[in-house]
Design a protein around this motif. Sequence first.
Motif, PDB file in Angstrom:
ATOM      1  N   GLY A 297     -50.706 -17.349 -22.846  1.00 28.03           N
ATOM      2  CA  GLY A 297     -51.298 -18.122 -21.765  1.00 28.03           C
ATOM      3  C   GLY A 297     -50.741 -17.719 -20.412  1.00 28.03           C
ATOM      4  O   GLY A 297     -51.484 -17.612 -19.427  1.00 28.03           O
ATOM      5  N   ALA A 298     -49.435 -17.495 -20.353  1.00 31.26           N
ATOM      6  CA  ALA A 298     -48.806 -17.071 -19.102  1.00 31.26           C
ATOM      7  C   ALA A 298     -49.328 -15.705 -18.664  1.00 31.26           C
ATOM      8  O   ALA A 298     -49.676 -15.493 -17.494  1.00 31.26           O
ATOM      9  CB  ALA A 298     -47.286 -17.034 -19.268  1.00 31.26           C
ATOM     10  N   ILE A 299     -49.398 -14.765 -19.601  1.00 33.00           N
ATOM     11  CA  ILE A 299     -49.899 -13.423 -19.279  1.00 33.00           C
ATOM     12  C   ILE A 299     -51.346 -13.494 -18.801  1.00 33.00           C
ATOM     13  O   ILE A 299     -51.721 -12.869 -17.793  1.00 33.00           O
ATOM     14  CB  ILE A 299     -49.781 -12.495 -20.510  1.00 33.00           C
ATOM     15  CG1 ILE A 299     -48.307 -12.236 -20.837  1.00 33.00           C
ATOM     16  CG2 ILE A 299     -50.513 -11.182 -20.282  1.00 33.00           C
ATOM     17  CD1 ILE A 299     -48.091 -11.513 -22.162  1.00 33.00           C
ATOM     18  N   PHE A 300     -52.150 -14.270 -19.517  1.00 30.36           N
ATOM     19  CA  PHE A 300     -53.576 -14.372 -19.164  1.00 30.36           C
ATOM     20  C   PHE A 300     -53.772 -14.909 -17.752  1.00 30.36           C
ATOM     21  O   PHE A 300     -54.553 -14.364 -16.968  1.00 30.36           O
ATOM     22  CB  PHE A 300     -54.296 -15.275 -20.163  1.00 30.36           C
ATOM     23  CG  PHE A 300     -55.711 -15.603 -19.771  1.00 30.36           C
ATOM     24  CD1 PHE A 300     -56.708 -14.645 -19.822  1.00 30.36           C
ATOM     25  CD2 PHE A 300     -56.041 -16.883 -19.334  1.00 30.36           C
ATOM     26  CE1 PHE A 300     -58.011 -14.948 -19.450  1.00 30.36           C
ATOM     27  CE2 PHE A 300     -57.335 -17.196 -18.953  1.00 30.36           C
ATOM     28  CZ  PHE A 300     -58.329 -16.221 -19.013  1.00 30.36           C
ATOM     29  N   LEU A 301     -53.046 -15.971 -17.404  1.00 27.72           N
ATOM     30  CA  LEU A 301     -53.287 -16.570 -16.090  1.00 27.72           C
ATOM     31  C   LEU A 301     -52.724 -15.718 -14.956  1.00 27.72           C
ATOM     32  O   LEU A 301     -53.281 -15.715 -13.849  1.00 27.72           O
ATOM     33  CB  LEU A 301     -52.704 -17.989 -16.025  1.00 27.72           C
ATOM     34  CG  LEU A 301     -53.388 -18.866 -14.973  1.00 27.72           C
ATOM     35  CD1 LEU A 301     -54.856 -19.055 -15.312  1.00 27.72           C
ATOM     36  CD2 LEU A 301     -52.706 -20.215 -14.849  1.00 27.72           C
ATOM     37  N   VAL A 302     -51.658 -14.980 -15.211  1.00 29.65           N
ATOM     38  CA  VAL A 302     -51.164 -14.056 -14.177  1.00 29.65           C
ATOM     39  C   VAL A 302     -52.210 -12.976 -13.895  1.00 29.65           C
ATOM     40  O   VAL A 302     -52.494 -12.647 -12.738  1.00 29.65           O
ATOM     41  CB  VAL A 302     -49.820 -13.424 -14.593  1.00 29.65           C
ATOM     42  CG1 VAL A 302     -49.414 -12.329 -13.607  1.00 29.65           C
ATOM     43  CG2 VAL A 302     -48.722 -14.490 -14.652  1.00 29.65           C
ATOM     44  N   TRP A 303     -52.824 -12.434 -14.956  1.00 29.60           N
ATOM     45  CA  TRP A 303     -53.881 -11.445 -14.769  1.00 29.60           C
ATOM     46  C   TRP A 303     -55.101 -12.068 -14.091  1.00 29.60           C
ATOM     47  O   TRP A 303     -55.749 -11.436 -13.248  1.00 29.60           O
ATOM     48  CB  TRP A 303     -54.283 -10.822 -16.100  1.00 29.60           C
ATOM     49  CG  TRP A 303     -53.396  -9.702 -16.524  1.00 29.60           C
ATOM     50  CD1 TRP A 303     -52.477  -9.691 -17.523  1.00 29.60           C
ATOM     51  CD2 TRP A 303     -53.315  -8.397 -15.928  1.00 29.60           C
ATOM     52  NE1 TRP A 303     -51.838  -8.483 -17.605  1.00 29.60           N
ATOM     53  CE2 TRP A 303     -52.333  -7.663 -16.638  1.00 29.60           C
ATOM     54  CE3 TRP A 303     -53.974  -7.777 -14.859  1.00 29.60           C
ATOM     55  CZ2 TRP A 303     -52.000  -6.356 -16.313  1.00 29.60           C
ATOM     56  CZ3 TRP A 303     -53.642  -6.462 -14.546  1.00 29.60           C
ATOM     57  CH2 TRP A 303     -52.670  -5.769 -15.258  1.00 29.60           C
TER      58      TRP A 303
END
Length: 346
Positions: A297-303
């Motif tokens: 989730g963290a990776i997705f929202l940063v992208w």
Amino acid sequence: MTRFGFPFLLWALIVGLLATMTFAVMVGSVNITPSLIWEVLFLKLGILSETAASKAQTVIIWEIRLPRVVLAAMVGAALSISGAAIQALVKNSIADPYILGVSSGASVGATSVILLGAFSTFGVYALSLAAFLGAILSVLTVFLLARVNGRTSVIRLLLAGIAVSMVLSAITNFMLMMSKQQGGVQAVMHWMLGSLAGAKWSNLGIPFFTLLLVFLLLFMNYRQLNALLLGEETAATLGINLERFRVFIILFVALLTGVMVAVSGSIGFVGLIIPHIVRMIVGSNYKSVLPVSALIGAIFLVWADIGARLVIAPEEMPIGIITAICGGPVFIWMLRRRRYSFGDGE
């Protein structure tokens, strides 16, 4: 997934998150190298005594870009674990954190500040405070409506969440319709679609500790979350106090989601899509689902935030549009997969 495979996956996701955050800080009108980013970070942490970065580059990295990237990672992680917990609570694969009315309640609070000047005595914290109070009051209303003879009904919880959300959305739309402040209306719409532009280090303390607290509490109760997937009768035979545990999930998920919505606006699809993807990778054991959901989730929202900054640069697109564009097709694809069903890892 084997014992060797899961630790490897966790470390790969941690490295991927750090690399993603580093790249996100690099993106912008001023070119910044990865080495400068880490030098400035270590300088601020007291590990290094000097850096090759100029004063302007230090300000851009530390004061502007890094807080935003950290907030994106925290919001993505928070919405993902909240979505996973809510889906276990209602045993419904299309549930997300906003099903409790958090988003619509926060929108009423934020709109009242932007258009009506409510909570003006709190200055720069007025918007976040009003959004959080609106979210919590909405959840409490849903929770009280869902109580039947001293017990919380899952069906009533879902129906009450829908009803309260519709009423609060109508109130927000009424305020928007009656307002003659064109700039204020645009600001409300931008907030409702999600934005991380206001990220500051001073705003990150409460979201960080709330995320840490709720994650640890949910992780400590992963066996109970697993039991919920097996059905109420099975969970009860395992000695779980279903009523108390439901209240526990509702309160802490509402707290976490409310805090995050207060600082980022309403960002959809993250809490709905990420738990699905995670269950397809690691199965339905919440001992694995929770940490992997947080990292993905963290990776997705940063992208997603990178996309929001680049798509119509130099203007900024609301991040909620990016998550909807990415999340909608993925969700449809998962629904069309014949082998995928809620609760399994296939």
